[in-house]
Design a protein around this motif. Structure first.
Motif, PDB file in Angstrom:
ATOM      1  N   LEU A  32       0.855  -1.017  -0.231  1.00 40.58           N
ATOM      2  CA  LEU A  32       0.415   0.240   0.061  1.00 40.58           C
ATOM      3  C   LEU A  32       0.980   0.966  -0.043  1.00 40.58           C
ATOM      4  O   LEU A  32       0.975   2.717  -0.812  1.00 40.58           O
ATOM      5  CB  LEU A  32      -0.970   0.363   1.289  1.00 40.58           C
ATOM      6  CG  LEU A  32      -2.083  -0.878   1.775  1.00 40.58           C
ATOM      7  CD1 LEU A  32      -2.947  -0.960   2.805  1.00 40.58           C
ATOM      8  CD2 LEU A  32      -2.976  -0.707   0.135  1.00 40.58           C
ATOM      9  N   LEU A  33       2.305   0.784   0.607  1.00 46.51           N
ATOM     10  CA  LEU A  33       2.771   2.569   0.984  1.00 46.51           C
ATOM     11  C   LEU A  33       3.562   2.948  -0.277  1.00 46.51           C
ATOM     12  O   LEU A  33       3.295   3.691  -1.015  1.00 46.51           O
ATOM     13  CB  LEU A  33       4.323   2.017   1.898  1.00 46.51           C
ATOM     14  CG  LEU A  33       3.188   1.879   3.513  1.00 46.51           C
ATOM     15  CD1 LEU A  33       4.452   1.749   4.045  1.00 46.51           C
ATOM     16  CD2 LEU A  33       2.892   3.884   3.962  1.00 46.51           C
ATOM     17  N   LEU A  35       2.444   1.385  -3.846  1.00 44.26           N
ATOM     18  CA  LEU A  35       0.958   2.713  -4.885  1.00 44.26           C
ATOM     19  C   LEU A  35       1.096   3.842  -4.526  1.00 44.26           C
ATOM     20  O   LEU A  35       0.485   4.550  -5.219  1.00 44.26           O
ATOM     21  CB  LEU A  35       0.136   1.070  -4.292  1.00 44.26           C
ATOM     22  CG  LEU A  35       0.242   0.368  -5.273  1.00 44.26           C
ATOM     23  CD1 LEU A  35      -1.428  -0.846  -4.406  1.00 44.26           C
ATOM     24  CD2 LEU A  35       0.069  -0.009  -6.067  1.00 44.26           C
ATOM     25  N   ALA A  36       1.428   3.765  -2.749  1.00 46.21           N
ATOM     26  CA  ALA A  36       0.089   5.618  -2.989  1.00 46.21           C
ATOM     27  C   ALA A  36       2.269   6.475  -3.162  1.00 46.21           C
ATOM     28  O   ALA A  36       1.861   7.715  -3.455  1.00 46.21           O
ATOM     29  CB  ALA A  36       0.441   5.404  -1.041  1.00 46.21           C
ATOM     30  N   ALA A  37       2.820   6.075  -2.839  1.00 48.16           N
ATOM     31  CA  ALA A  37       3.690   6.754  -3.364  1.00 48.16           C
ATOM     32  C   ALA A  37       4.062   6.840  -5.003  1.00 48.16           C
ATOM     33  O   ALA A  37       4.099   8.178  -5.401  1.00 48.16           O
ATOM     34  CB  ALA A  37       5.487   6.334  -3.359  1.00 48.16           C
ATOM     35  N   THR A  39       1.878   7.014  -6.697  1.00 52.08           N
ATOM     36  CA  THR A  39       0.439   8.230  -6.610  1.00 52.08           C
ATOM     37  C   THR A  39       0.951   9.090  -6.793  1.00 52.08           C
ATOM     38  O   THR A  39       0.695  10.205  -7.609  1.00 52.08           O
ATOM     39  CB  THR A  39      -1.061   7.783  -5.818  1.00 52.08           C
ATOM     40  OG1 THR A  39      -1.266   6.114  -6.172  1.00 52.08           O
ATOM     41  CG2 THR A  39      -1.958   9.054  -6.129  1.00 52.08           C
ATOM     42  N   VAL A  40       1.951   9.725  -5.582  1.00 55.21           N
ATOM     43  CA  VAL A  40       2.614  10.450  -5.497  1.00 55.21           C
ATOM     44  C   VAL A  40       3.104  11.372  -6.277  1.00 55.21           C
ATOM     45  O   VAL A  40       2.931  12.327  -6.643  1.00 55.21           O
ATOM     46  CB  VAL A  40       3.143  10.548  -3.861  1.00 55.21           C
ATOM     47  CG1 VAL A  40       3.347  12.178  -3.822  1.00 55.21           C
ATOM     48  CG2 VAL A  40       1.928  10.539  -2.583  1.00 55.21           C
ATOM     49  N   GLN A  44       2.797  14.858  -7.754  1.00 55.92           N
ATOM     50  CA  GLN A  44       3.354  15.734  -7.064  1.00 55.92           C
ATOM     51  C   GLN A  44       4.576  16.029  -8.406  1.00 55.92           C
ATOM     52  O   GLN A  44       5.872  15.999  -7.664  1.00 55.92           O
ATOM     53  CB  GLN A  44       3.872  15.550  -5.476  1.00 55.92           C
ATOM     54  CG  GLN A  44       3.439  15.528  -4.443  1.00 55.92           C
ATOM     55  CD  GLN A  44       2.193  17.244  -4.522  1.00 55.92           C
ATOM     56  OE1 GLN A  44       3.113  18.015  -4.532  1.00 55.92           O
ATOM     57  NE2 GLN A  44       0.681  16.676  -4.666  1.00 55.92           N
ATOM     58  N   THR A 100       7.358   5.776 -11.074  1.00 54.08           N
ATOM     59  CA  THR A 100       5.645   5.831 -11.202  1.00 54.08           C
ATOM     60  C   THR A 100       5.064   4.078 -11.407  1.00 54.08           C
ATOM     61  O   THR A 100       4.909   3.424 -10.177  1.00 54.08           O
ATOM     62  CB  THR A 100       5.114   7.280 -12.003  1.00 54.08           C
ATOM     63  OG1 THR A 100       4.982   7.658 -10.627  1.00 54.08           O
ATOM     64  CG2 THR A 100       3.707   5.832 -11.572  1.00 54.08           C
ATOM     65  N   ALA A 104       4.768   0.895  -8.822  1.00 60.62           N
ATOM     66  CA  ALA A 104       3.209   0.738  -9.122  1.00 60.62           C
ATOM     67  C   ALA A 104       3.491  -0.726  -8.975  1.00 60.62           C
ATOM     68  O   ALA A 104       2.746  -1.946  -8.131  1.00 60.62           O
ATOM     69  CB  ALA A 104       2.595   0.988  -9.328  1.00 60.62           C
ATOM     70  N   GLY A 107       4.446  -2.209  -5.510  1.00 65.13           N
ATOM     71  CA  GLY A 107       3.043  -2.570  -4.838  1.00 65.13           C
ATOM     72  C   GLY A 107       2.539  -3.321  -5.108  1.00 65.13           C
ATOM     73  O   GLY A 107       1.860  -4.080  -3.538  1.00 65.13           O
TER      74      GLY A 107
END
Length: 198
Positions: A32-33, A35-37, A39-40, A44, A100, A104, A107
């Motif tokens: 999850l971390l 996948l969140a990274a 997305t960020v 960003q 990205t 992903a 993740g």
């Protein structure tokens, strides 16, 4: 001389046993971390581009001719040593585009839970480092060629040689992750046979 035996007293094997696959602990949270990274990194992108420009300007300033500095996502180099040049870190050239998909994929592999974290985490960090270094190498090649040969050097490195470096680095990063994710049965069988023999 043959003798009869009571079959109820004998354990008859009933076919191959299914070996349970132990899921790697902590992989879900890490998945999850990452996948969140990923997305960020896409959301960003502007900040990542500015950080890349600042970092590469520091590298150029110490190696290439002239002074180098950055303003937002633009790198100015060869300042005060003849013809000054500027490089813009665009969205398609940013390392965020490479980080990205790698983050992903890592993740997803973590969430699968079938790969030991101790094996997947180093592979993930290596893969992320590979794409960052390959893109930084591309920036350096473009700037060096631009200072040496002007626009022709920029076109050569930006559209051809530099792109090959990034593609090679991205493929290498994916291979590192895939190799970490593949469970090699032949090695596990060999290890078991070696332990039984000893």
């Amino acid at each position: 001389m043959a003798a009869s035996a009571n079959l109820s007293d004998i354990n008859v094997p009933r076919g191959p046993r299914a070996i349970p696959v132990q899921k790697a602990r902590g992989g879900g949270v890490l998945g999850l971390l990452f996948l969140a990274a990923a997305t960020v990194a896409m959301l960003q992108q502007e900040h990542i581009r500015a950080a890349e420009a600042w970092l590469m300007a520091a590298v150029f300033d110490g190696i290439l001719g002239g002074a180098s500095y950055s303003v937002d996502d633009i790198i100015f180099h060869n300042v005060g040593a003849g013809q000054p040049y500027a490089l813009m870190v665009t969205g398609l050239c940013s390392s965020a585009v490479l980080l990205t998909p790698v983050a992903a994929l890592a993740g997803v592999l973590f969430l699968m839970g079938r790969i030991p974290v101790s094996r997947l985490m180093p592979a993930t960090l290596i893969a992320l480092a590979i794409v960052c270094l390959s893109n930084a190498t591309r920036y350096f090649m473009i700037a060096a060629a631009q200072q040496s040969w002007g626009q022709q050097g920029f076109d050569l490195m930006h559209h051809f040689l530099g792109s090959f470096v990034v593609i090679f680095g991205f493929v290498a990063a994916i291979i590192v992750l895939v190799r970490a994710a593949v469970v090699r049965k032949d090695r596990s069988v060999a290890k078991r046979r070696g332990r039984r023999a000893s």
